[in-house]
Each structure stands twice: as C-alpha cells, then as structure tokens.
Scaffold this motif. Structure first.
Motif, PDB file in Angstrom:
ATOM      1  N   GLU A  64       0.859  -1.182   0.000  1.00  0.00           N
ATOM      2  CA  GLU A  64       0.000   0.000   0.000  1.00  0.00           C
ATOM      3  C   GLU A  64       0.899   1.237   0.000  1.00  0.00           C
ATOM      4  O   GLU A  64       1.831   1.330   0.785  1.00  0.00           O
ATOM      5  N   GLN A  65       0.605   2.171  -0.889  1.00  0.00           N
ATOM      6  CA  GLN A  65       1.376   3.410  -1.007  1.00  0.00           C
ATOM      7  C   GLN A  65       0.429   4.571  -0.746  1.00  0.00           C
ATOM      8  O   GLN A  65      -0.629   4.668  -1.363  1.00  0.00           O
ATOM      9  N   THR A  66       0.830   5.451   0.162  1.00  0.00           N
ATOM     10  CA  THR A  66       0.011   6.611   0.496  1.00  0.00           C
ATOM     11  C   THR A  66       0.720   7.870   0.000  1.00  0.00           C
ATOM     12  O   THR A  66       1.918   8.049   0.224  1.00  0.00           O
ATOM     13  N   TYR A  67      -0.054   8.725  -0.658  1.00  0.00           N
ATOM     14  CA  TYR A  67       0.468   9.974  -1.193  1.00  0.00           C
ATOM     15  C   TYR A  67       0.094  11.153  -0.299  1.00  0.00           C
ATOM     16  O   TYR A  67      -0.861  11.077   0.474  1.00  0.00           O
ATOM     17  N   SER A  68       0.833  12.249  -0.441  1.00  0.00           N
ATOM     18  CA  SER A  68       0.605  13.439   0.376  1.00  0.00           C
ATOM     19  C   SER A  68      -0.762  14.075   0.132  1.00  0.00           C
ATOM     20  O   SER A  68      -1.254  14.813   0.973  1.00  0.00           O
ATOM     21  N   ASN A  69      -1.418  13.772  -0.974  1.00  0.00           N
ATOM     22  CA  ASN A  69      -2.747  14.314  -1.247  1.00  0.00           C
ATOM     23  C   ASN A  69      -3.857  13.397  -0.715  1.00  0.00           C
ATOM     24  O   ASN A  69      -5.031  13.639  -0.972  1.00  0.00           O
ATOM     25  N   GLY A  70      -3.485  12.350   0.009  1.00  0.00           N
ATOM     26  CA  GLY A  70      -4.466  11.453   0.601  1.00  0.00           C
ATOM     27  C   GLY A  70      -4.787  10.214  -0.220  1.00  0.00           C
ATOM     28  O   GLY A  70      -5.446   9.298   0.273  1.00  0.00           O
ATOM     29  N   MET A  71      -4.371  10.156  -1.470  1.00  0.00           N
ATOM     30  CA  MET A  71      -4.623   8.963  -2.276  1.00  0.00           C
ATOM     31  C   MET A  71      -3.877   7.769  -1.691  1.00  0.00           C
ATOM     32  O   MET A  71      -2.738   7.898  -1.259  1.00  0.00           O
ATOM     33  N   ILE A  72      -4.547   6.636  -1.707  1.00  0.00           N
ATOM     34  CA  ILE A  72      -3.930   5.389  -1.264  1.00  0.00           C
ATOM     35  C   ILE A  72      -4.020   4.405  -2.416  1.00  0.00           C
ATOM     36  O   ILE A  72      -5.102   4.174  -2.964  1.00  0.00           O
ATOM     37  N   ALA A  73      -2.899   3.861  -2.789  1.00  0.00           N
ATOM     38  CA  ALA A  73      -2.849   2.875  -3.858  1.00  0.00           C
ATOM     39  C   ALA A  73      -2.584   1.499  -3.241  1.00  0.00           C
ATOM     40  O   ALA A  73      -1.625   1.343  -2.503  1.00  0.00           O
ATOM     41  N   THR A  74      -3.444   0.547  -3.545  1.00  0.00           N
ATOM     42  CA  THR A  74      -3.281  -0.807  -3.022  1.00  0.00           C
ATOM     43  C   THR A  74      -3.012  -1.743  -4.183  1.00  0.00           C
ATOM     44  O   THR A  74      -3.839  -1.878  -5.073  1.00  0.00           O
ATOM     45  N   TRP A  75      -1.852  -2.375  -4.151  1.00  0.00           N
ATOM     46  CA  TRP A  75      -1.457  -3.288  -5.211  1.00  0.00           C
ATOM     47  C   TRP A  75      -1.509  -4.696  -4.645  1.00  0.00           C
ATOM     48  O   TRP A  75      -0.661  -5.078  -3.843  1.00  0.00           O
ATOM     49  N   ASN A  76      -2.525  -5.461  -5.069  1.00  0.00           N
ATOM     50  CA  ASN A  76      -2.711  -6.791  -4.502  1.00  0.00           C
ATOM     51  C   ASN A  76      -3.400  -7.762  -5.452  1.00  0.00           C
ATOM     52  O   ASN A  76      -3.879  -8.793  -5.030  1.00  0.00           O
ATOM     53  N   GLN A  77      -3.454  -7.437  -6.733  1.00  0.00           N
ATOM     54  CA  GLN A  77      -4.131  -8.313  -7.686  1.00  0.00           C
ATOM     55  C   GLN A  77      -3.189  -9.370  -8.227  1.00  0.00           C
ATOM     56  O   GLN A  77      -2.050  -9.075  -8.587  1.00  0.00           O
ATOM     57  N   ASP A  78      -3.690 -10.608  -8.292  1.00  0.00           N
ATOM     58  CA  ASP A  78      -2.913 -11.712  -8.852  1.00  0.00           C
ATOM     59  C   ASP A  78      -2.978 -11.667 -10.371  1.00  0.00           C
ATOM     60  O   ASP A  78      -4.008 -11.321 -10.948  1.00  0.00           O
ATOM     61  N   GLN A  79      -1.885 -12.057 -10.998  1.00  0.00           N
ATOM     62  CA  GLN A  79      -1.848 -12.119 -12.453  1.00  0.00           C
ATOM     63  C   GLN A  79      -2.463 -13.431 -12.907  1.00  0.00           C
ATOM     64  O   GLN A  79      -2.181 -14.486 -12.356  1.00  0.00           O
ATOM     65  N   ASP A  80      -3.317 -13.343 -13.935  1.00  0.00           N
ATOM     66  CA  ASP A  80      -3.952 -14.519 -14.502  1.00  0.00           C
ATOM     67  C   ASP A  80      -3.584 -14.556 -15.975  1.00  0.00           C
ATOM     68  O   ASP A  80      -4.054 -13.741 -16.749  1.00  0.00           O
ATOM     69  N   GLY A  81      -2.718 -15.478 -16.336  1.00  0.00           N
ATOM     70  CA  GLY A  81      -2.258 -15.538 -17.720  1.00  0.00           C
ATOM     71  C   GLY A  81      -1.129 -14.563 -17.975  1.00  0.00           C
ATOM     72  O   GLY A  81      -0.388 -14.177 -17.075  1.00  0.00           O
ATOM     73  N   ASP A  82      -1.024 -14.112 -19.229  1.00  0.00           N
ATOM     74  CA  ASP A  82       0.086 -13.238 -19.624  1.00  0.00           C
ATOM     75  C   ASP A  82      -0.185 -11.758 -19.389  1.00  0.00           C
ATOM     76  O   ASP A  82       0.728 -10.954 -19.367  1.00  0.00           O
ATOM     77  N   LYS A  83      -1.460 -11.371 -19.239  1.00  0.00           N
ATOM     78  CA  LYS A  83      -1.793  -9.961 -19.106  1.00  0.00           C
ATOM     79  C   LYS A  83      -1.682  -9.508 -17.650  1.00  0.00           C
ATOM     80  O   LYS A  83      -2.248 -10.102 -16.750  1.00  0.00           O
ATOM     81  N   GLU A  84      -0.933  -8.411 -17.443  1.00  0.00           N
ATOM     82  CA  GLU A  84      -0.788  -7.853 -16.098  1.00  0.00           C
ATOM     83  C   GLU A  84      -2.073  -7.143 -15.683  1.00  0.00           C
ATOM     84  O   GLU A  84      -2.636  -6.379 -16.460  1.00  0.00           O
ATOM     85  N   PRO A  85      -2.550  -7.376 -14.451  1.00  0.00           N
ATOM     86  CA  PRO A  85      -3.758  -6.693 -13.994  1.00  0.00           C
ATOM     87  C   PRO A  85      -3.469  -5.210 -13.735  1.00  0.00           C
ATOM     88  O   PRO A  85      -2.315  -4.799 -13.659  1.00  0.00           O
ATOM     89  N   PRO A  86      -4.517  -4.401 -13.574  1.00  0.00           N
ATOM     90  CA  PRO A  86      -4.312  -2.968 -13.332  1.00  0.00           C
ATOM     91  C   PRO A  86      -3.490  -2.672 -12.071  1.00  0.00           C
ATOM     92  O   PRO A  86      -2.727  -1.720 -12.042  1.00  0.00           O
ATOM     93  N   TYR A  87      -3.650  -3.487 -11.027  1.00  0.00           N
ATOM     94  CA  TYR A  87      -2.941  -3.258  -9.767  1.00  0.00           C
ATOM     95  C   TYR A  87      -2.269  -4.556  -9.318  1.00  0.00           C
ATOM     96  O   TYR A  87      -2.710  -5.208  -8.375  1.00  0.00           O
TER      97      TYR A  87
END
Length: 165
Positions: A134-157
C-alpha cells in the motif's frame, strides 16, 4: 532442487511489487509499481529491495506498507534516511507488515524513487511469494497493489510476486 532451477529462480525474483491505487476517486490506470529486487535461492536467506517510485505529478509518497507473507521471517530492516520504520507483528516473533513513514518535509517526490531493504530468513520453496503493498500519497490517495496475475496480461494493480519456474 537442481542447479538450473535455482539459477532460473534467482533470475525471476525481480518481482513486481505493488503499491498505488485502489482508492482513487476516479478510475485511472496504474500509476506506480513497486519492484522487489533480489538475488535469491530457495532455502537461503535473502536481501529484498523494495524499489518504490512516486509517479503522481502533484503529490509525494509519504507512507509505504508491505505485507510480509507468513512463509517469510524478517531478520533485519536497515534504516532509510528521512523515513521511520514500524514493524507490525502478528503471532509471537512473526512480522506481518513493515510500514515506512516519511519524516516531515521528506517523502518520494514525483519521478523519483526510494529503495527499502529487508533481510529475510530462508526463502520458501513454493510456487510464488506475494507482497501486497500500500502506497500513500501526500494528497491522501492510497494505492493498493494486490491483484494476482492470470495468464500473460498484467492486472491494473498487480501484487508483487516472486514466481518460481
């Protein structure tokens, strides 16, 4: 485990970790990727480097939290200049999350990065190891990267994963 399997595993340990955005107010493409970089062999201790970029143009990264899989034991967390580190424990002696918080006036500026190093005790011999981040930015946005990859295409997060071949 054969030498070629270990060598291949060491090459693929550069795992895409993750960090930026499940809580965006508007749908946006993935903004930043955390990378886990290490030369490692299953059954041996390793030094993992979480390379965290800050790619928002109008905010700095002020907090990074990395979930440690139960199969790993944290043995060291060297200090990072300008950051404080907190270890969150679950079961006795088991680190569950590492949290780095930028000191006032610090942080990861846009188009820059910081590496956070973690020493771990023997790597498990399993198909993959994920590090939800989880990455938190100074503007309050929180990015959560926790999606598993299924196949060759990378998920959005995508979650950071050390695949085993």
């Amino acid at each position: 485990m054969s030498h070629s399997t270990r060598a291949c595993l060491a090459r693929v340990l550069t795992a895409t970790a993750v960090v930026a955005g499940a809580v965006f107010a508007m749908a946006q493409p993935a903004m930043a990727h955390v990378r886990v970089i290490a030369e490692a062999t299953p059954g041996q201790p390793a030094t993992l480097q979480f390379r965290v970029p800050s790619e928002l143009a109008d905010a700095t990264t002020v907090r990074v939290a990395v979930a440690i899989p139960p199969a790993l034991s944290v043995v060291s967390v060297p200090p990072v200049d300008g950051w404080t580190e907190k270890t969150v424990s679950g079961a006795p002696g088991q680190v569950t999350t590492l949290v780095w918080t930028a000191q006032p006036g610090r942080g990861i500026k846009p188009d820059d990065h910081v590496s956070f190093t973690v020493g771990v005790g023997p790597l498990p011999d399993q198909r993959s190891v994920s590090f939800d981040t989880e990455q938190t930015y100074s503007n309050g946005m929180i990015a959560t990267w926790n999606q598993d990859q299924d196949g060759d295409k990378e998920p959005p997060y995508p979650a950071p994963v050390r695949p085993k071949t």
